[in-house]
Structures are given as structure tokens and as C-alpha cells.
Design a protein around this motif. Structure first.
Motif, PDB file in Angstrom:
ATOM      1  N   GLU A  21       1.059  -1.371   0.333  1.00  0.00           N
ATOM      2  CA  GLU A  21      -0.280   0.009   0.006  1.00  0.00           C
ATOM      3  C   GLU A  21       0.729   1.223   0.291  1.00  0.00           C
ATOM      4  O   GLU A  21       0.596   2.240  -0.080  1.00  0.00           O
ATOM      5  N   ILE A  22       2.203   1.237   0.387  1.00  0.00           N
ATOM      6  CA  ILE A  22       2.783   2.195   0.329  1.00  0.00           C
ATOM      7  C   ILE A  22       3.363   2.360  -1.276  1.00  0.00           C
ATOM      8  O   ILE A  22       3.692   2.201  -1.543  1.00  0.00           O
ATOM      9  N   ASP A  23       3.328   3.577  -1.415  1.00  0.00           N
ATOM     10  CA  ASP A  23       3.948   4.451  -2.763  1.00  0.00           C
ATOM     11  C   ASP A  23       6.049   4.869  -2.423  1.00  0.00           C
ATOM     12  O   ASP A  23       5.724   6.443  -1.393  1.00  0.00           O
ATOM     13  N   PRO A  24       6.361   3.269  -2.389  1.00  0.00           N
ATOM     14  CA  PRO A  24       7.735   4.871  -1.822  1.00  0.00           C
ATOM     15  C   PRO A  24       8.883   6.053  -2.880  1.00  0.00           C
ATOM     16  O   PRO A  24       9.425   5.892  -2.381  1.00  0.00           O
ATOM     17  N   GLN A  25       7.906   6.443  -3.201  1.00  0.00           N
ATOM     18  CA  GLN A  25       8.530   7.575  -3.653  1.00  0.00           C
ATOM     19  C   GLN A  25       8.465   8.597  -2.427  1.00  0.00           C
ATOM     20  O   GLN A  25       8.766   9.785  -2.763  1.00  0.00           O
ATOM     21  N   TYR A  26       7.900   8.915  -1.984  1.00  0.00           N
ATOM     22  CA  TYR A  26       6.835   9.461  -0.902  1.00  0.00           C
ATOM     23  C   TYR A  26       7.079   8.903   1.244  1.00  0.00           C
ATOM     24  O   TYR A  26       6.629   9.418   1.909  1.00  0.00           O
ATOM     25  N   ILE A  27       8.428   8.522   1.151  1.00  0.00           N
ATOM     26  CA  ILE A  27       8.774   7.707   2.114  1.00  0.00           C
ATOM     27  C   ILE A  27       9.293   8.627   2.595  1.00  0.00           C
ATOM     28  O   ILE A  27      10.573   9.251   1.619  1.00  0.00           O
ATOM     29  N   ARG A  28       9.856   8.857   3.636  1.00  0.00           N
ATOM     30  CA  ARG A  28      10.878   8.922   5.191  1.00  0.00           C
ATOM     31  C   ARG A  28      11.489   7.884   5.392  1.00  0.00           C
ATOM     32  O   ARG A  28      11.367   6.388   5.484  1.00  0.00           O
ATOM     33  N   PHE A  29      13.165   8.721   5.190  1.00  0.00           N
ATOM     34  CA  PHE A  29      14.593   7.804   5.526  1.00  0.00           C
ATOM     35  C   PHE A  29      14.487   6.713   6.843  1.00  0.00           C
ATOM     36  O   PHE A  29      14.612   5.426   7.123  1.00  0.00           O
ATOM     37  N   ASP A  31      11.396   5.955   8.124  1.00  0.00           N
ATOM     38  CA  ASP A  31      10.313   5.233   7.883  1.00  0.00           C
ATOM     39  C   ASP A  31      11.098   3.660   7.789  1.00  0.00           C
ATOM     40  O   ASP A  31      10.820   2.587   7.768  1.00  0.00           O
ATOM     41  N   LEU A  32      11.485   3.765   6.962  1.00  0.00           N
ATOM     42  CA  LEU A  32      12.675   3.071   5.708  1.00  0.00           C
ATOM     43  C   LEU A  32      13.698   2.382   6.620  1.00  0.00           C
ATOM     44  O   LEU A  32      13.256   1.236   5.923  1.00  0.00           O
ATOM     45  N   HIS A  33      14.097   2.451   7.077  1.00  0.00           N
ATOM     46  CA  HIS A  33      15.127   2.207   8.002  1.00  0.00           C
ATOM     47  C   HIS A  33      14.372   1.538   9.114  1.00  0.00           C
ATOM     48  O   HIS A  33      14.955   0.192   8.709  1.00  0.00           O
ATOM     49  N   ARG A  34      13.340   1.958   9.287  1.00  0.00           N
ATOM     50  CA  ARG A  34      13.116   1.209  10.551  1.00  0.00           C
ATOM     51  C   ARG A  34      12.212  -0.046   9.693  1.00  0.00           C
ATOM     52  O   ARG A  34      12.769  -1.477  10.414  1.00  0.00           O
ATOM     53  N   TRP A  35      11.592  -0.023   8.548  1.00  0.00           N
ATOM     54  CA  TRP A  35      10.319  -0.912   7.551  1.00  0.00           C
ATOM     55  C   TRP A  35      12.044  -2.258   7.669  1.00  0.00           C
ATOM     56  O   TRP A  35      11.667  -3.720   7.431  1.00  0.00           O
ATOM     57  N   ILE A  57      17.884   1.748  -2.320  1.00  0.00           N
ATOM     58  CA  ILE A  57      17.256   1.026  -1.779  1.00  0.00           C
ATOM     59  C   ILE A  57      15.720   1.718  -1.630  1.00  0.00           C
ATOM     60  O   ILE A  57      14.604   0.807  -2.785  1.00  0.00           O
ATOM     61  N   GLN A  58      15.422   2.772  -1.992  1.00  0.00           N
ATOM     62  CA  GLN A  58      14.210   3.262  -1.968  1.00  0.00           C
ATOM     63  C   GLN A  58      13.946   3.725  -3.158  1.00  0.00           C
ATOM     64  O   GLN A  58      13.393   3.377  -4.034  1.00  0.00           O
ATOM     65  N   MET A  59      15.013   3.790  -4.835  1.00  0.00           N
ATOM     66  CA  MET A  59      15.034   3.261  -6.115  1.00  0.00           C
ATOM     67  C   MET A  59      14.679   2.161  -6.802  1.00  0.00           C
ATOM     68  O   MET A  59      13.750   2.185  -7.367  1.00  0.00           O
ATOM     69  N   ALA A  60      15.080   1.224  -6.063  1.00  0.00           N
ATOM     70  CA  ALA A  60      14.721  -0.264  -5.998  1.00  0.00           C
ATOM     71  C   ALA A  60      13.751  -0.201  -5.889  1.00  0.00           C
ATOM     72  O   ALA A  60      12.753  -1.124  -6.601  1.00  0.00           O
ATOM     73  N   TRP A  61      13.248  -0.043  -4.811  1.00  0.00           N
ATOM     74  CA  TRP A  61      11.949  -0.755  -4.619  1.00  0.00           C
ATOM     75  C   TRP A  61      10.777   0.603  -5.450  1.00  0.00           C
ATOM     76  O   TRP A  61       9.623  -0.149  -6.177  1.00  0.00           O
ATOM     77  N   ILE A  62      11.317   1.407  -6.164  1.00  0.00           N
ATOM     78  CA  ILE A  62      10.556   2.587  -6.687  1.00  0.00           C
ATOM     79  C   ILE A  62      10.367   1.428  -8.010  1.00  0.00           C
ATOM     80  O   ILE A  62       9.050   1.180  -8.895  1.00  0.00           O
ATOM     81  N   ASP A  63      11.319   1.229  -8.488  1.00  0.00           N
ATOM     82  CA  ASP A  63      11.355   0.086  -9.635  1.00  0.00           C
ATOM     83  C   ASP A  63      10.628  -0.769  -9.953  1.00  0.00           C
ATOM     84  O   ASP A  63       9.985  -1.234 -10.450  1.00  0.00           O
TER      85      ASP A  63
END
Length: 66
Positions: A21-29, A31-35, A57-63
Motif C-alpha cells: 500500500e506504500i508509494d515508495p516515492q514519498y517515504i521518509r528515510f 520509516d524506510l530504515h525501521r521497515w 534501496i528506495q530507488m530499487a523499491w520504486i523500480d
């Protein structure tokens, strides 16, 4: 499979599956670190991350989400 900070693509796949449900373009680092640290297969030291690693990691998640 044990995940480490250098496994950006594998981490991205796990995050995509864990948080569809998460759009990885709009996450805070923060939150990303915790997840990432909460992933069952993640075994690396949480203190060894960096902004560059999280961005990769964020860019790979976006892809992966496309």
C-alpha cells in the motif's frame, strides 16, 4: 536468506511485498530504515546504514513497484 544493507534489490522486493500500500516515492528515510530493520530476513547492523544506502534501496523499491 539473510539480508544485508548491500542487498538493495532483495530488500526492495521484500519491502514491496510487506508494504504493497506504500508509494515508495514519498517515504521518509526514518520509516524506510525501521521497515528494513523489521524485515524477518534482515540480519545486518542497523547502525551501518547511510543516506546513500537508503536512497539506493528506495530507488530499487520504486523500480519494483512499477
Amino acid at each position: 536468506m539473510a539480508l544485508r544493507w548491500t542487498d538493495a534489490i532483495d530488500i526492495a522486493i521484500e519491502l514491496y511485498e510487506a508494504h504493497p500500500e506504500i508509494d515508495p516515492q514519498y517515504i521518509r528515510f526514518t520509516d524506510l530504515h525501521r521497515w528494513i530493520c523489521e524485515l524477518p530476513d534482515f540480519t545486518d547492523d542497523p547502525e551501518k546504514s547511510s543516506e546513500g544506502i537508503l536512497e539506493a534501496i528506495q530507488m530499487a523499491w520504486i523500480d519494483e513497484a512499477r
